[in-house]
Design a protein around this motif. Sequence first.
Motif, PDB file in Angstrom:
ATOM      1  N   GLN A  69     -20.244  34.580 -68.272  1.00 13.98           N
ATOM      2  CA  GLN A  69     -20.009  35.388 -69.469  1.00 13.98           C
ATOM      3  C   GLN A  69     -20.617  34.821 -70.760  1.00 13.98           C
ATOM      4  N   PRO A  70     -20.529  33.507 -71.025  1.00 15.90           N
ATOM      5  CA  PRO A  70     -21.105  33.013 -72.281  1.00 15.90           C
ATOM      6  C   PRO A  70     -22.598  33.337 -72.434  1.00 15.90           C
ATOM      7  N   MET A  71     -23.325  33.384 -71.312  1.00 18.03           N
ATOM      8  CA  MET A  71     -24.755  33.715 -71.395  1.00 18.03           C
ATOM      9  C   MET A  71     -24.959  35.067 -72.083  1.00 18.03           C
ATOM     10  N   GLY A  72     -24.200  36.078 -71.643  1.00 17.97           N
ATOM     11  CA  GLY A  72     -24.335  37.409 -72.239  1.00 17.97           C
ATOM     12  C   GLY A  72     -23.834  37.443 -73.673  1.00 17.97           C
ATOM     13  N   ALA A  73     -22.723  36.726 -73.930  1.00 21.92           N
ATOM     14  CA  ALA A  73     -22.178  36.707 -75.295  1.00 21.92           C
ATOM     15  C   ALA A  73     -23.188  36.106 -76.262  1.00 21.92           C
ATOM     16  N   ILE A  74     -23.867  35.043 -75.815  1.00 20.44           N
ATOM     17  CA  ILE A  74     -24.871  34.391 -76.675  1.00 20.44           C
ATOM     18  C   ILE A  74     -26.002  35.374 -76.991  1.00 20.44           C
ATOM     19  N   LEU A  75     -26.427  36.152 -76.000  1.00 22.05           N
ATOM     20  CA  LEU A  75     -27.495  37.140 -76.256  1.00 22.05           C
ATOM     21  C   LEU A  75     -27.039  38.180 -77.282  1.00 22.05           C
ATOM     22  N   ALA A  76     -25.782  38.628 -77.171  1.00 20.60           N
ATOM     23  CA  ALA A  76     -25.271  39.606 -78.149  1.00 20.60           C
ATOM     24  C   ALA A  76     -25.256  38.989 -79.550  1.00 20.60           C
ATOM     25  N   LEU A 102     -21.410  29.844 -80.852  1.00 19.35           N
ATOM     26  CA  LEU A 102     -20.729  28.557 -80.645  1.00 19.35           C
ATOM     27  C   LEU A 102     -19.945  28.645 -79.332  1.00 19.35           C
ATOM     28  N   VAL A 103     -20.360  27.852 -78.378  1.00 18.17           N
ATOM     29  CA  VAL A 103     -19.697  27.864 -77.070  1.00 18.17           C
ATOM     30  C   VAL A 103     -18.523  26.897 -77.130  1.00 18.17           C
ATOM     31  N   HIS A 104     -17.321  27.414 -76.889  1.00 21.68           N
ATOM     32  CA  HIS A 104     -16.145  26.528 -76.868  1.00 21.68           C
ATOM     33  C   HIS A 104     -15.940  26.075 -75.427  1.00 21.68           C
ATOM     34  N   PRO A 155     -27.156  28.295 -70.741  1.00 22.85           N
ATOM     35  CA  PRO A 155     -27.728  29.488 -71.390  1.00 22.85           C
ATOM     36  C   PRO A 155     -28.984  29.182 -72.208  1.00 22.85           C
ATOM     37  N   ARG A 156     -29.001  28.050 -72.921  1.00 25.69           N
ATOM     38  CA  ARG A 156     -30.196  27.725 -73.720  1.00 25.69           C
ATOM     39  C   ARG A 156     -31.405  27.528 -72.829  1.00 25.69           C
ATOM     40  N   TYR A 157     -31.176  26.921 -71.686  1.00 33.51           N
ATOM     41  CA  TYR A 157     -32.266  26.705 -70.715  1.00 33.51           C
ATOM     42  C   TYR A 157     -32.823  28.050 -70.246  1.00 33.51           C
ATOM     43  N   ASN A 158     -31.937  28.988 -69.940  1.00 30.52           N
ATOM     44  CA  ASN A 158     -32.398  30.312 -69.484  1.00 30.52           C
ATOM     45  C   ASN A 158     -33.106  31.073 -70.602  1.00 30.52           C
ATOM     46  N   ILE A 159     -32.599  30.947 -71.838  1.00 29.12           N
ATOM     47  CA  ILE A 159     -33.259  31.621 -72.974  1.00 29.12           C
ATOM     48  C   ILE A 159     -34.659  31.041 -73.165  1.00 29.12           C
ATOM     49  N   ALA A 160     -34.770  29.715 -73.103  1.00 32.09           N
ATOM     50  CA  ALA A 160     -36.079  29.078 -73.311  1.00 32.09           C
ATOM     51  C   ALA A 160     -37.062  29.484 -72.217  1.00 32.09           C
ATOM     52  N   ARG A 161     -36.578  29.569 -70.983  1.00 31.96           N
ATOM     53  CA  ARG A 161     -37.486  29.909 -69.874  1.00 31.96           C
ATOM     54  C   ARG A 161     -37.911  31.364 -69.921  1.00 31.96           C
ATOM     55  N   HIS A 162     -36.991  32.254 -70.313  1.00 28.95           N
ATOM     56  CA  HIS A 162     -37.297  33.695 -70.279  1.00 28.95           C
ATOM     57  C   HIS A 162     -38.057  34.130 -71.534  1.00 28.95           C
ATOM     58  N   PHE A 163     -37.498  33.795 -72.715  1.00 30.60           N
ATOM     59  CA  PHE A 163     -38.079  34.294 -73.981  1.00 30.60           C
ATOM     60  C   PHE A 163     -39.107  33.334 -74.580  1.00 30.60           C
ATOM     61  N   GLU A 214     -38.530  30.854 -76.358  1.00 29.85           N
ATOM     62  CA  GLU A 214     -38.063  30.558 -77.720  1.00 29.85           C
ATOM     63  C   GLU A 214     -36.935  29.539 -77.605  1.00 29.85           C
ATOM     64  N   SER A 215     -36.820  28.682 -78.616  1.00 28.26           N
ATOM     65  CA  SER A 215     -35.660  27.805 -78.635  1.00 28.26           C
ATOM     66  C   SER A 215     -34.503  28.579 -79.258  1.00 28.26           C
ATOM     67  N   ALA A 216     -33.289  28.225 -78.890  1.00 26.44           N
ATOM     68  CA  ALA A 216     -32.130  28.965 -79.391  1.00 26.44           C
ATOM     69  C   ALA A 216     -31.142  27.985 -80.022  1.00 26.44           C
ATOM     70  N   GLU A 217     -30.688  28.317 -81.223  1.00 25.15           N
ATOM     71  CA  GLU A 217     -29.651  27.511 -81.871  1.00 25.15           C
ATOM     72  C   GLU A 217     -28.310  27.928 -81.282  1.00 25.15           C
ATOM     73  N   VAL A 218     -27.797  27.164 -80.340  1.00 24.00           N
ATOM     74  CA  VAL A 218     -26.486  27.458 -79.750  1.00 24.00           C
ATOM     75  C   VAL A 218     -25.629  26.204 -79.893  1.00 24.00           C
ATOM     76  N   ALA A 219     -24.536  26.317 -80.626  1.00 23.83           N
ATOM     77  CA  ALA A 219     -23.664  25.155 -80.834  1.00 23.83           C
ATOM     78  C   ALA A 219     -22.631  25.074 -79.707  1.00 23.83           C
ATOM     79  N   VAL A 220     -22.011  23.899 -79.564  1.00 21.47           N
ATOM     80  CA  VAL A 220     -20.999  23.728 -78.514  1.00 21.47           C
ATOM     81  C   VAL A 220     -19.911  22.787 -79.040  1.00 21.47           C
ATOM     82  N   SER A 221     -18.679  23.052 -78.602  1.00 25.12           N
ATOM     83  CA  SER A 221     -17.574  22.192 -79.061  1.00 25.12           C
ATOM     84  C   SER A 221     -17.435  20.934 -78.206  1.00 25.12           C
TER      85      SER A 221
END
Length: 439
Positions: A14-21, A31-33, A42-50, A52-59
Amino acid sequence: MARSVTINPPKMCQPMGAILAYMGVHGCVPLVHGSQGCSTYPRYNIARHFRESAEVAVSSLAEDAAIYGGAKNLTEAIKNVKSRLNPALIGICTTCMSETIGDDVKLIAKNALVPGDAMKIIPASTPSYVGTHLTGYDNALRTLLETLAAKGEPNNKINIITGVINPGDIREIKNMLRIMNVKSIFLTDISETLDTPIMPGGHKPLLPDGGTLPSEIVDSANSLGTITLCRTAGSAAVYLKNKFNVPAVLDPAPIGVVNTDRFVQNISKLSGAPIPDEIIRERGRLIDSMVDVHHYMFGRKVAIFGDPDIVSAIVRFAAEAGMNPTVAMTATRHKDFAPDIKAVNSEYSVDTQILEGTDLYEFHKVVKTYGAELIVGNSKGKDIADDENVPLVRVGFPVYDRVGVYRYPIIGYNGSIYLLDQMTNAILGHKYDPNKLHQ
Ligand code: SF4
């Protein structure tokens, strides 16, 4: 014998889809809790597909959080994101661990804000032991609207809920709306944020330009209607209808002739805009492209897997183009999937096998039984295509063993032409013998 293990599932958590939204919203940092890996994956999949690097924070939850709770980590994470990036929004998505702990994310987020803070926090619940990336997208988008949408003056716009589609698809829909002279709000819009241009001078902002403005999300409660391109992301449309009386149209994805006709008619009905000649000419070019390749593609067996709205729309399009869709498979269950495929089976006298909520191991078994000369799906289908010695046309998410797939549309009349050309060229390039059309 029933299996108690999943093998090669074409779905993500689920977080993968939420990050895309969230990444489709201007100035929003996801921000992934959860634990470190829940954002790395998810960042790895975004980088491989698009690409692009993605700013995704994590707790960054660890063992101590499992005992004492994750409030301290989440509060620190919110403060860090705010001080480093100063975003307009932080979109929180929960994970397996934070949901199991039972953290009250709404309360933690509320306490982390200081009075008068302009920054908003969106607390979506996306535990990954249920659902998939598509339910994660749906939950995050609905939470965005529940948090921000507000009644105001009518805006004469149409909301377009995109779902998990590519930047190229979004640009194509924008192009159709521009031709029809219809104003819109995209919920949400990754066409610039995940396909970011490098501008003269090489300036790259901390957070990408583009995306839906938070003010547009507020204003979505005042639109003429909402159309979903993917019904798996439809709960936000239902929310706007129930809460603000905004009409909702949850129709199949606009791929192929019939589905794109429905989309264009829906736009025309909701906005009152006539269907212009330019759109009718685009439709005509799609019909012409189907005629052009009919002798190559008629009766070709094609097996399709991926997200339910995309798969069922491609099944219909394949049947429209005279192909024989043998297998339709999706890992995400959705109430419209089987009825969509059954309707195609009865309208076009084909016998597409329906696989729902399963994995690519099962898909492969059924492909072996019912045959395929072509497979359509994401990069996870490569080994099956190699094993069956048939080509794989890459669509959906993620595609990591080809470049640029995200740039090109498969949606709308123009996107359908591109998809059909890809399918035909895959057949021609694979083992085409002009003396023997079906091999
Ligand atoms: S399945 Fe759960 S633990 Fe694994 S990456 Fe997703 S949220 Fe994290």
